[in-house]
Design a protein around this motif. Sequence first.
Motif, mmCIF file in Angstrom:
data_model
loop_
_atom_site.group_PDB
_atom_site.id
_atom_site.type_symbol
_atom_site.label_atom_id
_atom_site.label_comp_id
_atom_site.label_asym_id
_atom_site.label_seq_id
_atom_site.Cartn_x
_atom_site.Cartn_y
_atom_site.Cartn_z
ATOM 1 N N GLN A 27 -7.149 10.714 -41.970
ATOM 2 C CA GLN A 27 -7.718 10.714 -40.173
ATOM 3 C C GLN A 27 -6.734 10.698 -39.529
ATOM 4 O O GLN A 27 -5.785 11.267 -38.056
ATOM 5 C CB GLN A 27 -9.266 10.185 -39.762
ATOM 6 N N VAL A 28 -5.935 9.379 -40.036
ATOM 7 C CA VAL A 28 -4.883 9.071 -39.665
ATOM 8 C C VAL A 28 -3.693 9.779 -39.525
ATOM 9 O O VAL A 28 -2.788 10.067 -38.460
ATOM 10 C CB VAL A 28 -4.682 7.027 -40.389
ATOM 11 N N PHE A 43 -19.343 1.572 -47.620
ATOM 12 C CA PHE A 43 -18.149 2.960 -47.794
ATOM 13 C C PHE A 43 -16.775 2.120 -47.556
ATOM 14 O O PHE A 43 -15.755 2.903 -48.210
ATOM 15 C CB PHE A 43 -18.816 3.851 -46.596
ATOM 16 N N PRO A 44 -17.131 1.276 -46.440
ATOM 17 C CA PRO A 44 -15.513 0.753 -46.437
ATOM 18 C C PRO A 44 -14.610 0.199 -47.580
ATOM 19 O O PRO A 44 -13.809 -0.091 -47.895
ATOM 20 C CB PRO A 44 -15.924 -0.504 -45.682
ATOM 21 N N HIS A 45 -15.509 0.142 -48.754
ATOM 22 C CA HIS A 45 -14.771 0.183 -50.077
ATOM 23 C C HIS A 45 -14.743 1.337 -51.204
ATOM 24 O O HIS A 45 -14.142 1.515 -51.742
ATOM 25 C CB HIS A 45 -15.010 -0.736 -51.028
ATOM 26 N N HIS A 82 -14.263 7.642 -49.069
ATOM 27 C CA HIS A 82 -13.983 6.662 -47.456
ATOM 28 C C HIS A 82 -12.880 6.492 -47.241
ATOM 29 O O HIS A 82 -12.171 6.973 -45.609
ATOM 30 C CB HIS A 82 -15.657 6.111 -47.594
ATOM 31 N N LEU A 83 -12.002 5.725 -47.513
ATOM 32 C CA LEU A 83 -10.858 5.862 -47.459
ATOM 33 C C LEU A 83 -10.031 6.360 -47.414
ATOM 34 O O LEU A 83 -8.855 6.457 -46.768
ATOM 35 C CB LEU A 83 -10.284 4.219 -48.269
#
Length: 146
Positions: free
Chosen positions: A20-21, A7-9, A13-14
């Motif tokens: 969200q940010v 997921f981090p890549h 997801h990003l």
Amino acid sequence: MSKSYDFPHAPGHLIRRAHQVSVAAFMEETAGYDVTPVQFALLNALMDTPGADQVTLAARVAFDPATSGSVIGRLEAKGWVRREADQNDRRRKLLWITPEGEATVQQMKRAVARVQTRILGPLNATEREQMMRLLTKLVAGHDKQG
């Protein structure tokens, strides 16, 4: 080898995390206005296209027309949007931003500008330009497919 998905890549997801940010920064900077990012977008679109119908307005901000009805209803309840039946088609509702709604949007401009700065804050000037160019290209490319 890991059994879980990386997921981090993963772009999806990003993008979700970036969203969200973005929403968190918007809600913090505009806390005194009780307005969501979608409400702000719809109000701005109404300033540019007074008398638009709900479907056209939703398309202008890339939002689901069915869901936009409830959002518009909340804006109407605040006194920021006026809704009237179309004289030619009573089922079709035309929308206008009220003077109170427009005043709120104008008051929010500085806060929303701060949101944009915060979102891109971790990037240097060159990276900010590149990010905006790539996001614009990504969205436009998917819009063409749709």
